[in-house]
Design a protein around this motif. Structure first.
Motif, PDB file in Angstrom:
ATOM      1  N   ASN A   1      39.433  39.662  48.404  1.00  0.00           N
ATOM      2  CA  ASN A   1      38.900  40.560  47.378  1.00  0.00           C
ATOM      3  C   ASN A   1      38.837  39.879  46.014  1.00  0.00           C
ATOM      4  O   ASN A   1      37.883  40.066  45.255  1.00  0.00           O
ATOM      5  CB  ASN A   1      39.759  41.827  47.293  1.00  0.00           C
ATOM      6  CG  ASN A   1      39.537  42.752  48.472  1.00  0.00           C
ATOM      7  OD1 ASN A   1      38.506  42.694  49.131  1.00  0.00           O
ATOM      8  ND2 ASN A   1      40.513  43.600  48.750  1.00  0.00           N
ATOM      9  N   THR A   2      39.859  39.088  45.709  1.00  0.00           N
ATOM     10  CA  THR A   2      39.876  38.370  44.431  1.00  0.00           C
ATOM     11  C   THR A   2      38.729  37.371  44.362  1.00  0.00           C
ATOM     12  O   THR A   2      38.050  37.247  43.340  1.00  0.00           O
ATOM     13  CB  THR A   2      41.217  37.632  44.250  1.00  0.00           C
ATOM     14  OG1 THR A   2      42.291  38.547  44.403  1.00  0.00           O
ATOM     15  CG2 THR A   2      41.294  36.992  42.872  1.00  0.00           C
TER      16      THR A   2
ATOM     17  N   THR B   1      35.509  39.195  43.793  1.00  0.00           N
ATOM     18  CA  THR B   1      35.426  39.669  42.408  1.00  0.00           C
ATOM     19  C   THR B   1      34.969  38.551  41.487  1.00  0.00           C
ATOM     20  O   THR B   1      34.062  38.727  40.661  1.00  0.00           O
ATOM     21  CB  THR B   1      36.788  40.210  41.946  1.00  0.00           C
ATOM     22  OG1 THR B   1      37.165  41.317  42.771  1.00  0.00           O
ATOM     23  CG2 THR B   1      36.724  40.671  40.498  1.00  0.00           C
TER      24      THR B   1
ATOM     25  N   ARG C   1      41.691  42.554  35.504  1.00  0.00           N
ATOM     26  CA  ARG C   1      43.033  42.286  36.038  1.00  0.00           C
ATOM     27  C   ARG C   1      42.990  41.201  37.116  1.00  0.00           C
ATOM     28  O   ARG C   1      43.836  40.295  37.127  1.00  0.00           O
ATOM     29  CB  ARG C   1      43.630  43.581  36.609  1.00  0.00           C
ATOM     30  CG  ARG C   1      45.049  43.417  37.126  1.00  0.00           C
ATOM     31  CD  ARG C   1      45.703  44.771  37.393  1.00  0.00           C
ATOM     32  NE  ARG C   1      44.909  45.605  38.283  1.00  0.00           N
ATOM     33  CZ  ARG C   1      44.205  46.666  37.903  1.00  0.00           C
ATOM     34  NH1 ARG C   1      44.180  47.020  36.635  1.00  0.00           N
ATOM     35  NH2 ARG C   1      43.514  47.376  38.791  1.00  0.00           N
ATOM     36  N   SER C   2      41.996  41.253  38.001  1.00  0.00           N
ATOM     37  CA  SER C   2      41.884  40.250  39.058  1.00  0.00           C
ATOM     38  C   SER C   2      41.638  38.857  38.487  1.00  0.00           C
ATOM     39  O   SER C   2      42.239  37.869  38.932  1.00  0.00           O
ATOM     40  CB  SER C   2      40.740  40.618  40.015  1.00  0.00           C
ATOM     41  OG  SER C   2      41.040  41.792  40.730  1.00  0.00           O
TER      42      SER C   2
END
Length: 296
Positions: free
Chosen positions: A4-5, A8, A34-35
Protein backbone atom coordinates in the motif's frame (compact mmCIF):
# COMPACT_ATOMS: atom_id res chain seq x y z
CA UNK A 1 7.16 -0.54 3.89
CA UNK A 2 4.34 -2.54 2.33
CA UNK A 3 2.47 -2.74 -0.96
CA UNK A 4 0.00 0.00 0.00
CA UNK A 5 2.85 2.38 0.80
CA UNK A 6 4.47 1.68 -2.57
CA UNK A 7 1.17 2.29 -4.38
CA UNK A 8 0.70 5.55 -2.50
CA UNK A 9 4.14 6.83 -3.47
CA UNK A 10 3.74 5.76 -7.11
CA UNK A 11 0.31 7.41 -7.41
CA UNK A 12 1.58 10.66 -5.89
CA UNK A 13 4.74 10.66 -8.00
CA UNK A 14 2.83 10.05 -11.24
CA UNK A 15 -0.01 12.50 -10.57
CA UNK A 16 2.06 15.24 -8.97
CA UNK A 17 -1.01 16.12 -6.90
CA UNK A 18 -2.12 15.17 -3.41
CA UNK A 19 -5.76 15.61 -4.41
CA UNK A 20 -5.52 13.45 -7.53
CA UNK A 21 -3.61 10.70 -5.73
CA UNK A 22 -6.14 10.70 -2.88
CA UNK A 23 -9.03 10.40 -5.34
CA UNK A 24 -7.31 7.60 -7.23
CA UNK A 25 -6.52 5.59 -4.09
CA UNK A 26 -9.69 6.43 -2.13
CA UNK A 27 -7.78 7.65 0.89
CA UNK A 28 -7.43 11.05 2.53
CA UNK A 29 -4.67 13.51 1.74
CA UNK A 30 -3.64 13.21 5.39
CA UNK A 31 -3.27 9.47 4.89
CA UNK A 32 -1.02 10.06 1.88
CA UNK A 33 1.12 12.55 3.81
CA UNK A 34 1.51 10.10 6.67
CA UNK A 35 2.58 7.26 4.34
CA UNK A 36 5.16 9.43 2.58
CA UNK A 37 6.51 10.75 5.88
CA UNK A 38 6.96 7.19 7.22
CA UNK A 39 8.64 6.16 3.97
CA UNK A 40 11.08 9.08 4.16
CA UNK A 41 11.80 8.34 7.81
CA UNK A 42 12.43 4.68 7.01
CA UNK A 43 15.05 5.54 4.36
CA UNK A 44 16.23 8.77 6.00
CA UNK A 45 15.91 10.76 2.78
CA UNK A 46 13.51 13.31 1.29
CA UNK A 47 11.64 11.85 -1.66
CA UNK A 48 9.11 14.55 -2.55
CA UNK A 49 8.81 18.30 -2.22
CA UNK A 50 5.37 19.86 -1.80
CA UNK A 51 4.65 23.36 -3.16
CA UNK A 52 1.74 25.55 -4.21
CA UNK A 53 1.94 24.10 -7.73
CA UNK A 54 1.87 20.46 -6.63
CA UNK A 55 4.33 17.75 -5.63
CA UNK A 56 7.72 17.29 -7.25
CA UNK A 57 10.26 14.51 -6.71
CA UNK A 58 13.80 15.02 -5.45
CA UNK A 59 16.63 13.16 -7.18
CA UNK A 60 16.21 10.50 -4.50
CA UNK A 61 12.50 10.42 -5.29
CA UNK A 62 13.20 9.82 -8.98
CA UNK A 63 15.50 6.93 -8.08
CA UNK A 64 13.02 5.49 -5.60
CA UNK A 65 10.19 5.63 -8.17
CA UNK A 66 12.12 3.38 -10.56
CA UNK A 67 12.78 0.87 -7.80
CA UNK A 68 9.21 1.13 -6.48
CA UNK A 69 7.84 0.02 -9.85
CA UNK A 70 10.07 -3.06 -9.72
CA UNK A 71 9.11 -3.79 -6.10
CA UNK A 72 5.40 -3.49 -6.85
CA UNK A 73 5.73 -5.98 -9.67
CA UNK A 74 7.66 -8.31 -7.34
CA UNK A 75 4.86 -8.07 -4.77
CA UNK A 76 2.32 -9.02 -7.44
CA UNK A 77 4.46 -11.92 -8.64
CA UNK A 78 5.00 -13.14 -5.07
CA UNK A 79 1.27 -13.12 -4.34
CA UNK A 80 0.68 -14.99 -7.58
CA UNK A 81 3.28 -17.63 -6.75
CA UNK A 82 1.78 -18.15 -3.30
CA UNK A 83 -1.73 -18.63 -4.71
CA UNK A 84 -0.38 -20.95 -7.41
CA UNK A 85 1.51 -22.98 -4.82
CA UNK A 86 -1.54 -23.23 -2.59
CA UNK A 87 -3.87 -24.42 -5.36
CA UNK A 88 -1.34 -26.33 -7.44
CA UNK A 89 -2.64 -24.43 -10.47
CA UNK A 90 -2.27 -21.08 -12.22
CA UNK A 91 -4.42 -18.62 -10.31
CA UNK A 92 -6.50 -15.66 -11.51
CA UNK A 93 -7.53 -13.27 -8.75
CA UNK A 94 -10.91 -11.53 -9.02
CA UNK A 95 -12.34 -8.83 -6.77
CA UNK A 96 -16.14 -9.08 -7.05
CA UNK A 97 -18.76 -6.57 -5.96
CA UNK A 98 -21.40 -7.84 -3.53
CA UNK A 99 -24.35 -9.39 -5.36
CA UNK A 100 -22.51 -10.18 -8.58
CA UNK A 101 -21.63 -13.77 -7.71
CA UNK A 102 -25.23 -15.00 -8.07
CA UNK A 103 -24.66 -14.92 -11.85
CA UNK A 104 -20.88 -15.24 -11.91
CA UNK A 105 -20.20 -18.20 -9.64
CA UNK A 106 -21.80 -20.77 -12.01
CA UNK A 107 -19.69 -19.28 -14.82
CA UNK A 108 -16.55 -19.62 -12.69
CA UNK A 109 -17.27 -23.29 -12.06
CA UNK A 110 -17.78 -24.01 -15.77
CA UNK A 111 -14.55 -22.16 -16.60
CA UNK A 112 -12.56 -24.18 -14.05
CA UNK A 113 -14.03 -27.42 -15.38
CA UNK A 114 -13.02 -26.49 -18.92
CA UNK A 115 -9.62 -25.14 -17.83
CA UNK A 116 -8.42 -27.51 -15.14
CA UNK A 117 -4.97 -25.92 -14.99
CA UNK A 118 -6.49 -22.63 -13.73
CA UNK A 119 -8.08 -21.75 -10.38
CA UNK A 120 -10.11 -18.58 -9.75
CA UNK A 121 -9.35 -16.87 -6.44
CA UNK A 122 -12.34 -14.58 -5.85
CA UNK A 123 -13.13 -12.18 -3.06
CA UNK A 124 -16.45 -10.42 -2.44
CA UNK A 125 -16.22 -6.74 -1.47
CA UNK A 126 -18.12 -3.45 -1.63
CA UNK A 127 -18.04 -1.63 -4.97
CA UNK A 128 -15.54 0.91 -3.62
CA UNK A 129 -13.27 -1.76 -2.15
CA UNK A 130 -13.27 -3.59 -5.50
CA UNK A 131 -12.19 -0.41 -7.25
CA UNK A 132 -9.41 0.14 -4.70
CA UNK A 133 -8.11 -3.40 -5.19
CA UNK A 134 -7.91 -2.92 -8.96
CA UNK A 135 -6.27 0.51 -8.80
CA UNK A 136 -3.70 -0.73 -6.27
CA UNK A 137 -2.93 -3.75 -8.48
CA UNK A 138 -3.98 -6.16 -5.73
CA UNK A 139 -6.20 -8.18 -8.07
CA UNK A 140 -5.82 -9.33 -11.67
CA UNK A 141 -9.35 -8.39 -12.73
CA UNK A 142 -12.51 -7.17 -11.09
CA UNK A 143 -16.26 -7.54 -11.45
CA UNK A 144 -18.05 -4.35 -10.54
CA UNK A 145 -21.15 -2.26 -11.10
CA UNK A 146 -20.92 0.35 -13.85
CA UNK A 147 -19.72 3.71 -12.61
CA UNK A 148 -17.78 6.79 -13.76
CA UNK A 149 -15.37 6.21 -16.64
CA UNK A 150 -11.78 5.65 -15.55
CA UNK A 151 -8.96 6.24 -17.96
CA UNK A 152 -6.83 3.20 -17.15
CA UNK A 153 -9.65 0.65 -16.87
CA UNK A 154 -11.66 -1.06 -19.61
CA UNK A 155 -15.23 -1.88 -18.57
CA UNK A 156 -16.86 -4.75 -20.47
CA UNK A 157 -20.63 -5.04 -19.74
CA UNK A 158 -21.69 -8.59 -18.91
CA UNK A 159 -25.30 -8.33 -17.75
CA UNK A 160 -27.74 -5.92 -16.11
CA UNK A 161 -30.52 -6.16 -13.55
CA UNK A 162 -33.54 -3.99 -12.92
CA UNK A 163 -33.54 -1.66 -9.94
CA UNK A 164 -36.78 -1.69 -7.95
CA UNK A 165 -38.44 0.21 -5.16
CA UNK A 166 -39.73 -1.82 -2.22
CA UNK A 167 -43.08 -0.36 -1.20
CA UNK A 168 -44.99 -1.53 1.87
CA UNK A 169 -48.70 -2.28 1.90
CA UNK A 170 -50.78 0.77 2.70
CA UNK A 171 -48.46 3.21 0.95
CA UNK A 172 -50.03 5.20 -1.95
CA UNK A 173 -47.50 3.66 -4.41
CA UNK A 174 -48.18 0.06 -3.34
CA UNK A 175 -50.35 -0.83 -6.35
CA UNK A 176 -48.34 1.10 -8.95
CA UNK A 177 -46.99 -0.80 -11.98
CA UNK A 178 -43.85 1.37 -12.14
CA UNK A 179 -42.44 4.23 -10.12
CA UNK A 180 -40.86 7.48 -11.29
CA UNK A 181 -38.27 9.57 -9.49
CA UNK A 182 -40.84 12.36 -9.24
CA UNK A 183 -42.86 10.00 -7.00
CA UNK A 184 -40.07 10.07 -4.42
CA UNK A 185 -40.32 13.72 -3.43
CA UNK A 186 -40.21 13.94 0.39
CA UNK A 187 -40.46 10.15 0.73
CA UNK A 188 -38.44 8.32 3.41
CA UNK A 189 -35.83 6.20 1.61
CA UNK A 190 -33.56 3.40 2.84
CA UNK A 191 -30.54 2.93 0.59
CA UNK A 192 -27.20 1.17 0.36
CA UNK A 193 -24.41 3.52 1.44
CA UNK A 194 -21.76 5.52 -0.40
CA UNK A 195 -19.47 2.50 -0.76
CA UNK A 196 -21.94 1.15 -3.36
CA UNK A 197 -22.37 2.68 -6.82
CA UNK A 198 -26.15 2.42 -6.65
CA UNK A 199 -25.98 5.21 -4.05
CA UNK A 200 -24.30 7.69 -6.42
CA UNK A 201 -26.61 6.57 -9.27
CA UNK A 202 -29.64 7.30 -7.11
CA UNK A 203 -28.39 10.69 -5.90
CA UNK A 204 -27.35 11.76 -9.40
CA UNK A 205 -30.77 10.97 -10.86
CA UNK A 206 -32.53 12.72 -7.99
CA UNK A 207 -30.47 15.86 -8.67
CA UNK A 208 -31.16 15.63 -12.40
CA UNK A 209 -34.91 15.35 -11.89
CA UNK A 210 -34.95 17.92 -9.07
CA UNK A 211 -36.37 15.52 -6.49
CA UNK A 212 -35.10 15.40 -2.93
CA UNK A 213 -36.32 12.41 -0.91
CA UNK A 214 -35.31 11.99 2.72
CA UNK A 215 -32.65 9.28 2.99
CA UNK A 216 -33.31 8.06 6.52
CA UNK A 217 -30.82 5.18 6.55
CA UNK A 218 -27.73 4.03 4.65
CA UNK A 219 -26.66 0.42 5.06
CA UNK A 220 -24.11 -2.06 3.74
CA UNK A 221 -26.69 -4.87 3.87
CA UNK A 222 -29.28 -4.84 1.11
CA UNK A 223 -31.37 -7.38 3.06
CA UNK A 224 -31.76 -4.82 5.84
CA UNK A 225 -33.29 -2.43 3.28
CA UNK A 226 -36.07 -4.97 2.78
CA UNK A 227 -36.49 -5.39 6.52
CA UNK A 228 -36.94 -1.62 6.96
CA UNK A 229 -39.59 -1.60 4.22
CA UNK A 230 -41.43 -4.52 5.84
CA UNK A 231 -41.45 -2.55 9.11
CA UNK A 232 -42.94 0.42 7.19
CA UNK A 233 -40.00 2.61 8.19
CA UNK A 234 -39.57 3.78 4.60
CA UNK A 235 -39.30 2.82 0.96
CA UNK A 236 -36.22 0.89 -0.08
CA UNK A 237 -34.14 0.68 -3.24
CA UNK A 238 -33.10 -2.85 -4.22
CA UNK A 239 -32.13 -5.10 -7.16
CA UNK A 240 -34.75 -7.29 -8.80
CA UNK A 241 -33.06 -10.65 -8.12
CA UNK A 242 -32.67 -9.82 -4.42
CA UNK A 243 -36.39 -9.17 -4.14
CA UNK A 244 -37.14 -12.35 -6.09
CA UNK A 245 -34.95 -14.54 -3.89
CA UNK A 246 -36.41 -13.26 -0.62
CA UNK A 247 -39.94 -13.78 0.59
CA UNK A 248 -41.55 -10.37 0.73
CA UNK A 249 -44.12 -9.97 3.46
CA UNK A 250 -46.51 -7.07 2.84
CA UNK A 251 -44.03 -5.48 0.42
CA UNK A 252 -44.01 -5.14 -3.38
CA UNK A 253 -40.93 -4.68 -5.57
CA UNK A 254 -41.92 -2.09 -8.20
CA UNK A 255 -39.54 -1.35 -11.09
CA UNK A 256 -38.35 2.18 -11.77
CA UNK A 257 -39.53 3.68 -15.04
CA UNK A 258 -36.22 5.45 -15.74
CA UNK A 259 -34.41 3.45 -18.45
CA UNK A 260 -30.92 4.51 -17.34
CA UNK A 261 -31.42 3.50 -13.71
CA UNK A 262 -30.13 -0.07 -14.00
CA UNK A 263 -27.63 -2.23 -12.12
CA UNK A 264 -25.12 -2.97 -14.89
CA UNK A 265 -22.40 -5.48 -14.03
CA UNK A 266 -19.19 -5.72 -15.99
CA UNK A 267 -15.67 -7.06 -16.13
CA UNK A 268 -12.99 -4.46 -15.37
CA UNK A 269 -9.57 -4.90 -16.95
CA UNK A 270 -6.61 -2.70 -15.94
CA UNK A 271 -4.91 -1.20 -19.00
CA UNK A 272 -1.67 -0.36 -17.20
CA UNK A 273 -0.27 -3.89 -17.42
CA UNK A 274 -0.24 -6.84 -19.78
CA UNK A 275 -2.54 -9.68 -18.84
CA UNK A 276 -1.15 -13.16 -18.26
CA UNK A 277 -2.33 -15.92 -20.58
CA UNK A 278 -4.65 -17.42 -17.94
CA UNK A 279 -6.30 -14.01 -17.42
CA UNK A 280 -6.82 -13.64 -21.16
CA UNK A 281 -8.50 -17.07 -21.24
CA UNK A 282 -10.91 -16.04 -18.48
CA UNK A 283 -11.67 -12.73 -20.20
CA UNK A 284 -12.51 -14.50 -23.47
CA UNK A 285 -14.64 -17.06 -21.64
CA UNK A 286 -16.70 -14.47 -19.72
CA UNK A 287 -17.35 -12.44 -22.86
CA UNK A 288 -18.61 -15.52 -24.68
CA UNK A 289 -20.53 -16.96 -21.70
CA UNK A 290 -22.53 -13.81 -21.01
CA UNK A 291 -23.11 -13.09 -24.69
CA UNK A 292 -24.87 -16.46 -24.84
CA UNK A 293 -26.69 -16.39 -21.48
CA UNK A 294 -27.87 -12.79 -21.87
CA UNK A 295 -29.43 -13.55 -25.27
CA UNK A 296 -31.03 -16.69 -23.85
Amino acid sequence: MNQNTLNTFIALYESGSMRKAAEQLYITQQGISRSIRLLEEEFDVQLLVRSNTGVKPTPAGDAFYQEALKLREQYVQLQQKLWDAQSGKKTVSLACAYGTLHRLYPAFKIFEQENQDIAIHWQELTDTEVEKKLMREQTDLSINVSGPHRRYVEFIPLYSCQICLLVYEGHPLYYADTVHFQDLQNQHIVLEGEQFRIYSQFRTLCDRVGVYPQIIAETAEIGFCQHMAEMKEGLSVTIDFVAQERKLSGVRAIPFDEADFVWEVGLEIPLVREQREECERLIRFLKKYFAVTTKA
